[in-house]
Design a protein around this motif. Sequence first.
Motif, PDB file in Angstrom:
ATOM      1  N   PHE A 201       0.828  -1.200   0.000  1.00 32.61           N
ATOM      2  CA  PHE A 201       0.000   0.000   0.000  1.00 32.61           C
ATOM      3  C   PHE A 201       0.867   1.257   0.000  1.00 32.61           C
ATOM      4  CE2 PHE A 201      -2.020   3.399   2.468  1.00 32.61           C
ATOM      5  CZ  PHE A 201      -3.161   3.630   1.709  1.00 32.61           C
ATOM      6  N   LEU A 202       1.909   1.282   0.848  1.00 32.82           N
ATOM      7  CA  LEU A 202       2.787   2.449   0.919  1.00 32.82           C
ATOM      8  C   LEU A 202       3.482   2.703  -0.414  1.00 32.82           C
ATOM      9  CD1 LEU A 202       4.394   1.909   4.452  1.00 32.82           C
ATOM     10  CD2 LEU A 202       2.647   3.597   3.817  1.00 32.82           C
ATOM     11  N   ILE A 203       3.917   1.626  -1.062  1.00 30.47           N
ATOM     12  CA  ILE A 203       4.599   1.773  -2.350  1.00 30.47           C
ATOM     13  C   ILE A 203       3.621   2.283  -3.406  1.00 30.47           C
ATOM     14  CG2 ILE A 203       5.751   0.505  -4.207  1.00 30.47           C
ATOM     15  CD1 ILE A 203       6.951  -1.311  -1.986  1.00 30.47           C
ATOM     16  N   ARG A 204       2.402   1.783  -3.397  1.00 24.70           N
ATOM     17  CA  ARG A 204       1.395   2.268  -4.343  1.00 24.70           C
ATOM     18  C   ARG A 204       1.104   3.749  -4.142  1.00 24.70           C
ATOM     19  NH1 ARG A 204      -1.936  -2.131  -3.093  1.00 24.70           N
ATOM     20  NH2 ARG A 204      -3.518  -0.718  -2.268  1.00 24.70           N
ATOM     21  N   GLN A 205       1.165   4.181  -2.887  1.00 21.89           N
ATOM     22  CA  GLN A 205       0.890   5.584  -2.574  1.00 21.89           C
ATOM     23  C   GLN A 205       2.101   6.491  -2.795  1.00 21.89           C
ATOM     24  OE1 GLN A 205      -2.250   6.817  -1.473  1.00 21.89           O
ATOM     25  NE2 GLN A 205      -2.857   4.771  -2.157  1.00 21.89           N
ATOM     26  N   GLY A 206       3.233   5.909  -3.183  1.00 27.44           N
ATOM     27  CA  GLY A 206       4.436   6.684  -3.413  1.00 27.44           C
ATOM     28  C   GLY A 206       5.147   7.126  -2.148  1.00 27.44           C
ATOM     29  N   LYS A 207       4.851   6.461  -1.017  1.00 23.93           N
ATOM     30  CA  LYS A 207       5.453   6.823   0.269  1.00 23.93           C
ATOM     31  C   LYS A 207       6.709   5.989   0.494  1.00 23.93           C
ATOM     32  CE  LYS A 207       0.951   8.153   2.156  1.00 23.93           C
ATOM     33  NZ  LYS A 207      -0.093   7.911   3.177  1.00 23.93           N
ATOM     34  N   GLN A 208       7.738   6.284  -0.300  1.00 23.13           N
ATOM     35  CA  GLN A 208       8.966   5.498  -0.275  1.00 23.13           C
ATOM     36  C   GLN A 208       9.677   5.595   1.080  1.00 23.13           C
ATOM     37  OE1 GLN A 208      10.855   3.516  -2.575  1.00 23.13           O
ATOM     38  NE2 GLN A 208       8.915   3.316  -3.675  1.00 23.13           N
ATOM     39  N   GLY A 209       9.641   6.781   1.712  1.00 24.40           N
ATOM     40  CA  GLY A 209      10.311   6.944   2.995  1.00 24.40           C
ATOM     41  C   GLY A 209       9.754   6.021   4.063  1.00 24.40           C
ATOM     42  N   GLN A 210       8.436   5.952   4.187  1.00 23.76           N
ATOM     43  CA  GLN A 210       7.808   5.068   5.167  1.00 23.76           C
ATOM     44  C   GLN A 210       8.049   3.598   4.815  1.00 23.76           C
ATOM     45  OE1 GLN A 210       3.682   6.060   6.142  1.00 23.76           O
ATOM     46  NE2 GLN A 210       4.025   8.157   5.425  1.00 23.76           N
ATOM     47  N   ALA A 211       7.995   3.296   3.521  1.00 25.63           N
ATOM     48  CA  ALA A 211       8.229   1.922   3.086  1.00 25.63           C
ATOM     49  C   ALA A 211       9.658   1.477   3.398  1.00 25.63           C
ATOM     50  CB  ALA A 211       7.941   1.783   1.594  1.00 25.63           C
ATOM     51  N   LYS A 212      10.614   2.366   3.186  1.00 29.58           N
ATOM     52  CA  LYS A 212      12.016   2.028   3.466  1.00 29.58           C
ATOM     53  C   LYS A 212      12.252   1.810   4.955  1.00 29.58           C
ATOM     54  CE  LYS A 212      14.043   4.355  -0.550  1.00 29.58           C
ATOM     55  NZ  LYS A 212      14.855   5.501  -1.036  1.00 29.58           N
TER      56      LYS A 212
END
Length: 443
Positions: A201-212
């Motif tokens: 979900f985070l990657i789909r939303q473009g939230k790379q910082g939280q995903a990392k």
Amino acid sequence: MRTIDVNEAIDNNPFGSFQWTVVVLCALLLIVDGYDVFVAGTVLPSLIAEWGLTKPQAGTLQAWGLFGMMFGALVFGPLADRIGRKKGIAISFMLFTIATLLTGFAGSPTEFKIFRFVAGLGCGGLMPNAVALMNEYAPKRLRGTMVALMFSGYSVGGMVAAGLGIGMIPMYGWKPMFFIAAIPLLMLPVILWKLPESLGFLIRQGKQGQAKAIYAKIDPSACLDIDDKLVFSETKGASASVSELFRHQRALRTTMLWVSFFCCLLLVYLLSSWLPKVLQEAGYAEKASLLSLFSLNFGGMVGAIAGGWLGDRFGLPKVVVGFFLAATVSIALIGLNLPAAILFLMVFVAGATTIGTQILLYASVAQLYNLSVRSTGLGWASGVGRIGAIVGPTLGGVLLARELPLQQNFLIFAIPAAVSTLAMLVFAISNARRVSPVRLLTA
């Protein structure tokens, strides 16, 4: 700059402390969820006596919570694909714990129905999202085992409800069984703090910082640069719509899973709602009849864990077919005039192969669909199952009101298990035909 496939990394890295945290938190959530669902069966004999209900009326009373679960599954499954699974889980958890607490203040069947319906909305929303989240963070080699281990918390909740009912209901009545629901609200801050959001979900939303930040907990040895990009191999899927569940040669398998969900949940809620009352009328004491509910849920926990372990080694479809076959036989035998030890053994087997198999069905759905429609698939399968869950207690009330012989009742109860056996056999054959060409092409 590197492109890192998160799905591949989860499959190839050891199952570490971060993933165990997800298992434990989701299991705790489902313990509370299971308690909420099965507490209704423990108090049913008391409600019948206090409010002078007929058996069909009592069955309808139980069905209101299950109506809520059906709508909750249909609403919160697709919603979580859009707002995130963590938010979907938190909203569902708050909804059913608060509504369950309020149920203890119900002074009439109407008030009881309303509170149970609202609680059901939350219960129905929690299950598919917790399964989808656990399925995402578990490596493929352990997916069935970990989902089943997490979902065994549902059965533990039922055991807690039965155990507390044995000690509390004869002394304090049924209301305190619902007041206890206030205690799990203390878990909410921990859930919001420790439960991770879906990486996909985070990657789909473009939230790379939280995903990392989450990825670093999965693979502490990874040194991610600011330019590195995380991707999820299933991220670019189709939109989360119900029609997508029937595409890509999945129509027959989706239909068979829905049939199995319907019949399986019919059995789970039929047995959990009426088994104590039936055994009381057969001459068992109140504590002994509630002990049957404990045995049913203990079987569900063992069946889920054993089924998940077997499923990872032999394939979930084969295991589910075998479990449903065992359910057909054990439920039919419960109606015979068996010695007490054999009776409780059959109840244990019935729990292992209905409650336990329900958990394996969730895992089967999670494995059938890709990430972009997984919560939708789980939500719709669960929602269809909830229709069966509504039918179960209502059917039980109608059948028991007709005062048929005990053996005949349980032979009728075994029919849905036989239907599920056939449906999952068709699913297993269809699934094998779809998988074999892929293996041949990749060989």
